[in-house]
Structure formats: C-alpha cells, structure tokens
Design a protein around this motif. Structure first.
Motif, PDB file in Angstrom:
ATOM      1  N   PRO A 124       0.831  -1.211   0.000  1.00 43.05           N
ATOM      2  CA  PRO A 124       0.000   0.000   0.000  1.00 43.05           C
ATOM      3  C   PRO A 124       0.864   1.260   0.000  1.00 43.05           C
ATOM      4  CG  PRO A 124      -0.683  -1.545   1.729  1.00 43.05           C
ATOM      5  CD  PRO A 124       0.630  -2.040   1.201  1.00 43.05           C
ATOM      6  N   ALA A 125       0.323   2.332  -0.484  1.00 41.06           N
ATOM      7  CA  ALA A 125       1.018   3.621  -0.413  1.00 41.06           C
ATOM      8  C   ALA A 125       1.255   3.965   1.050  1.00 41.06           C
ATOM      9  CB  ALA A 125       0.189   4.703  -1.093  1.00 41.06           C
ATOM     10  N   GLY A 126       2.453   4.451   1.346  1.00 36.35           N
ATOM     11  CA  GLY A 126       2.767   4.828   2.710  1.00 36.35           C
ATOM     12  C   GLY A 126       2.906   3.671   3.667  1.00 36.35           C
ATOM     13  N   VAL A 127       3.255   2.475   3.161  1.00 30.11           N
ATOM     14  CA  VAL A 127       3.248   1.282   4.007  1.00 30.11           C
ATOM     15  C   VAL A 127       4.285   1.355   5.122  1.00 30.11           C
ATOM     16  CG1 VAL A 127       4.824  -0.017   2.504  1.00 30.11           C
ATOM     17  CG2 VAL A 127       3.214  -1.242   3.981  1.00 30.11           C
ATOM     18  N   ALA A 128       5.435   1.967   4.886  1.00 28.59           N
ATOM     19  CA  ALA A 128       6.462   2.025   5.927  1.00 28.59           C
ATOM     20  C   ALA A 128       5.997   2.869   7.106  1.00 28.59           C
ATOM     21  CB  ALA A 128       7.772   2.570   5.356  1.00 28.59           C
ATOM     22  N   ARG A 129       5.381   4.016   6.824  1.00 28.70           N
ATOM     23  CA  ARG A 129       4.852   4.846   7.907  1.00 28.70           C
ATOM     24  C   ARG A 129       3.727   4.121   8.640  1.00 28.70           C
ATOM     25  NH1 ARG A 129       7.302   8.079  10.716  1.00 28.70           N
ATOM     26  NH2 ARG A 129       6.415   6.732  12.315  1.00 28.70           N
ATOM     27  N   TRP A 130       2.908   3.399   7.895  1.00 30.50           N
ATOM     28  CA  TRP A 130       1.830   2.619   8.509  1.00 30.50           C
ATOM     29  C   TRP A 130       2.395   1.558   9.442  1.00 30.50           C
ATOM     30  CZ3 TRP A 130       0.518  -2.561   8.470  1.00 30.50           C
ATOM     31  CH2 TRP A 130      -0.757  -2.899   8.944  1.00 30.50           C
ATOM     32  N   VAL A 131       3.437   0.859   9.008  1.00 36.20           N
ATOM     33  CA  VAL A 131       4.074  -0.150   9.858  1.00 36.20           C
ATOM     34  C   VAL A 131       4.553   0.476  11.160  1.00 36.20           C
ATOM     35  CG1 VAL A 131       6.165  -1.571  10.073  1.00 36.20           C
ATOM     36  CG2 VAL A 131       4.720  -1.775   8.042  1.00 36.20           C
ATOM     37  N   ALA A 132       5.197   1.635  11.057  1.00 38.06           N
ATOM     38  CA  ALA A 132       5.706   2.300  12.260  1.00 38.06           C
ATOM     39  C   ALA A 132       4.574   2.695  13.198  1.00 38.06           C
ATOM     40  CB  ALA A 132       6.532   3.519  11.860  1.00 38.06           C
ATOM     41  N   ASP A 133       3.512   3.274  12.652  1.00 35.22           N
ATOM     42  CA  ASP A 133       2.436   3.794  13.496  1.00 35.22           C
ATOM     43  C   ASP A 133       1.532   2.685  14.036  1.00 35.22           C
ATOM     44  OD1 ASP A 133       3.410   6.303  12.973  1.00 35.22           O
ATOM     45  OD2 ASP A 133       1.906   6.788  11.443  1.00 35.22           O
ATOM     46  N   GLU A 134       1.144   1.752  13.162  1.00 33.53           N
ATOM     47  CA  GLU A 134       0.154   0.746  13.540  1.00 33.53           C
ATOM     48  C   GLU A 134       0.767  -0.476  14.226  1.00 33.53           C
ATOM     49  OE1 GLU A 134      -3.154   0.767  13.385  1.00 33.53           O
ATOM     50  OE2 GLU A 134      -3.142   2.835  12.656  1.00 33.53           O
ATOM     51  N   LEU A 135       1.955  -0.860  13.825  1.00 33.97           N
ATOM     52  CA  LEU A 135       2.528  -2.112  14.327  1.00 33.97           C
ATOM     53  C   LEU A 135       3.620  -1.881  15.363  1.00 33.97           C
ATOM     54  CD1 LEU A 135       2.737  -4.154  11.001  1.00 33.97           C
ATOM     55  CD2 LEU A 135       0.843  -4.012  12.648  1.00 33.97           C
ATOM     56  N   ILE A 136       4.603  -1.051  15.025  1.00 39.81           N
ATOM     57  CA  ILE A 136       5.741  -0.884  15.934  1.00 39.81           C
ATOM     58  C   ILE A 136       5.336  -0.074  17.163  1.00 39.81           C
ATOM     59  CG2 ILE A 136       8.047   0.053  16.174  1.00 39.81           C
ATOM     60  CD1 ILE A 136       8.495  -0.584  13.205  1.00 39.81           C
ATOM     61  N   THR A 137       4.828   1.140  16.953  1.00 40.81           N
ATOM     62  CA  THR A 137       4.426   1.956  18.087  1.00 40.81           C
ATOM     63  C   THR A 137       3.284   1.314  18.851  1.00 40.81           C
ATOM     64  OG1 THR A 137       5.104   3.974  16.923  1.00 40.81           O
ATOM     65  CG2 THR A 137       3.597   4.235  18.791  1.00 40.81           C
ATOM     66  N   GLY A 138       2.325   0.766  18.121  1.00 43.16           N
ATOM     67  CA  GLY A 138       1.172   0.132  18.773  1.00 43.16           C
ATOM     68  C   GLY A 138       1.557  -1.067  19.621  1.00 43.16           C
ATOM     69  N   SER A 139       2.442  -1.900  19.105  1.00 40.86           N
ATOM     70  CA  SER A 139       2.812  -3.107  19.845  1.00 40.86           C
ATOM     71  C   SER A 139       3.681  -2.785  21.058  1.00 40.86           C
ATOM     72  CB  SER A 139       3.551  -4.089  18.931  1.00 40.86           C
ATOM     73  OG  SER A 139       4.777  -3.544  18.488  1.00 40.86           O
ATOM     74  N   THR A 140       4.571  -1.807  20.935  1.00 39.55           N
ATOM     75  CA  THR A 140       5.412  -1.452  22.067  1.00 39.55           C
ATOM     76  C   THR A 140       4.593  -0.796  23.175  1.00 39.55           C
ATOM     77  OG1 THR A 140       6.016   0.609  20.928  1.00 39.55           O
ATOM     78  CG2 THR A 140       7.541  -1.243  20.744  1.00 39.55           C
ATOM     79  N   GLN A 141       3.582  -0.008  22.817  1.00 37.75           N
ATOM     80  CA  GLN A 141       2.705   0.562  23.828  1.00 37.75           C
ATOM     81  C   GLN A 141       1.910  -0.517  24.548  1.00 37.75           C
ATOM     82  OE1 GLN A 141       0.427   3.405  21.535  1.00 37.75           O
ATOM     83  NE2 GLN A 141       1.908   5.061  21.874  1.00 37.75           N
ATOM     84  N   GLU A 142       1.398  -1.500  23.775  1.00 36.36           N
ATOM     85  CA  GLU A 142       0.652  -2.599  24.390  1.00 36.36           C
ATOM     86  C   GLU A 142       1.553  -3.420  25.300  1.00 36.36           C
ATOM     87  OE1 GLU A 142      -1.184  -4.869  21.323  1.00 36.36           O
ATOM     88  OE2 GLU A 142      -2.447  -3.222  20.623  1.00 36.36           O
ATOM     89  N   HIS A 143       2.822  -3.626  24.873  1.00 39.11           N
ATOM     90  CA  HIS A 143       3.749  -4.428  25.665  1.00 39.11           C
ATOM     91  C   HIS A 143       4.066  -3.733  26.985  1.00 39.11           C
ATOM     92  CE1 HIS A 143       6.710  -7.498  26.409  1.00 39.11           C
ATOM     93  NE2 HIS A 143       7.667  -6.610  26.542  1.00 39.11           N
TER      94      HIS A 143
END
Length: 297
Positions: A275-294
């Motif tokens: 998808p367009a902007g996939v790297a920023r999406w990964v950072a916002d939705e997966l990396i930041t989201g998962s570290t906050q949940e952890h």
C-alpha cells in the motif's frame, strides 16, 4: 535474554511477484522512518509462491542497488542460501555491498532451501546447482562461516583445507567497512544448524508462527552455547512475522508474544502489493502500537 532489551524492528520485501520500482519505493520510504531500523530481501532464484513463472530478482544484486539508494537502513538477505554461491565468492559480494552501503550490511546466511519444499527445490535443478543431503549442507555451512570470516579479517592470503571447501591463496580485498566484520545472522531451526549458530552467529533467526517451538529451539541454542563455553546472551534472537494489513491487531499480538519470549530482533514480512505509505503505517500501527501494548501489559 531479558525483556528489558528494547526490540529492534525491520521489514522484509520478498523480491518475487513484484516489480523493482515497488520494492525501491518501500525501501526509500522506510529509510526515512526511524522506527524501522533494518530491511531485508530473500534469496531464491525462482518463485516459491504464486505464479511459478513469475518474476524473481537475484537477492544480492538487488541488495547492492538498494544499498546505493538508501542512507540509514541496515540491510541484508534473509537468508542467503549457502548452496547457491561458493563461500569465497559470497564473501567478496558481501564485502562489496558493505562498502557500497557505508557499513550497513547484516550478513544473513543459512543452509539453503528445505528439500521437502518442491517450489524451492526446483530452482537448483533449473540452475544446474547441486542439492546435497542435509548433513553435508550443514557441515558445508560451518566451513563457509569460517572461511568468510577469515576472508573479511585476515591481512594475508591463506590456504584452507576443509572437508567440503578447499582454497589456495585465498584473500579478500576490499575488506568490509565494519570491523571486525559485518554481524553474522544465521537462519534455521534444525538442531544441527543450531550448533553452527552457537559457534558462529551474532544473530539467530527463526521464522515466526509457532512461538512455543521457537522458545524450545532458543533453549536448545542456549544449551549448545553452554557446551562450547559461549554466553547465550551474545546471540540476539530474531524472528520473521507476517504482516496483515487488514488485521493489524493479529500482527501486534504476534509481536508481543515474540518480544515476551526473548526475540528482540523483529522482521515484519510485508505482502505485496505494498500500500502507499506502508512504511509509515508499519511504524504507526505495528511498531508503536505493539510497544505501547507491551509496556501496559
């Protein structure tokens, strides 16, 4: 391994069934996203999924191009098939990429494709490459790791007389930029491969999916390290996790499980089309989201 170690996140773009400009677009974007620290390709010569006659790019050639088009990302091939290239040639290729990248190479290597995978097995016959039994392939990998490291570090030519590798007047020049050499990542889950990991690896990678199996394999690696007097904590634990664009919570949960189990080098496999902007999406939705949940768990 302790859970206080912060995870380091990367992406993987399999260079198959996708166009070069699409991969380049994702890597260009990821290079500007600091939450993504590393990026990876795979090493196959023909498709292992999808259209069997579809496009597949040679991993190290493509990595060299991507190294020249990025400035920050650490980069590598996850993992190089030791069956494809003679180790001394591979050492030369890798040193060249480390120079081109300014010292950003993480050197990934493994035994090679599983003999039970018909989609992977055919690429050897199609390219005139031998496919030896597993015991021989693992022994060859162990010798290859020794030879590659020596070519990267030794100042004088040397001879090598192994069971599977014989070299006369071997010498590597240029040397890699990184000293003493690029980090060595070895991928695999078999017990015999884990013994090679214990001896040679800075990072061990296992595909994600069965976290209980990964934990058992990690404990076995700890045991093999202890047998040779190596600190198991010296080997970073790495895993590849598939990304779901439609269900990011599934990926976030997998990240949390992996980090909780001591896997702090996380590679997120991006399915194509990207998808367009996939790297920023990964950072916002997966990396930041998962570290906050952890942290809140």
């Amino acid at each position: 391994m302790t859970q206080s170690v912060p995870p380091r996140f990367g992406i993987m773009t399999a260079p198959s069934q996708v166009e070069y400009h699409d991969i380049l677009r994702v890597w260009h974007e990821a290079d500007t996203v600091p939450e993504i620290e590393h990026a990876w390709l795979f090493d196959h010569l023909m498709p292992i999924g999808g259209d069997p006659n579809g496009v597949t790019y040679e991993g190290w050639t493509l990595l060299s191009a991507l190294a020249a088009h990025t400035r920050r990302l650490r980069l590598g091939v996850l993992v190089t098939s030791n069956r494809f290239r003679p180790p001394a040639l591979l050492a030369k290729i890798a040193a060249t990429v480390d120079v081109i990248s300014g010292g950003r190479l993480d050197f990934g290597i493994g035994v090679g494709s599983r003999p039970s995978h018909p989609g992977a097995r055919r690429e050897y016959e199609a390219h005139g490459l031998p496919f030896h039994d597993t015991d021989r392939a693992v022994a060859h990998l162990a010798e290859a790791c020794t030879v590659i490291r020596r070519l990267w570090t030794e100042a004088e030519p040397f001879d090598f007389r192994g069971t599977h590798i014989q070299l006369t007047g071997a010498f590597g020049n240029p040397k890699p930029v990184q000293r003493p050499h690029p980090p060595l990542l070895i991928g695999g889950r078999a017990a015999s491969t884990l013994r090679v990991v214990a001896q040679h690896a800075d990072v061990w990678n296992i595909p994600g999916g069965d976290i209980d199996d990964a934990v058992r394999r990690s404990a076995l690696l700890d045991r093999y390290c202890a047998e040779i007097g190596r600190d198991p904590a010296a080997i970073t634990r790495s895993t590849v996790l598939p990304v779901s664009y439609d269900h990011p919570d599934t990926t976030r949960n997998a990240i949390g499980e992996a980090v909780g189990a001591g896997f702090h080098h996380i590679i997120l496999g991006l399915p194509a089309p990207y998808p367009a902007g996939v790297a920023r999406w990964v950072a916002d939705e997966l990396i930041t989201g998962s570290t906050q949940e952890h942290r809140s768990a």
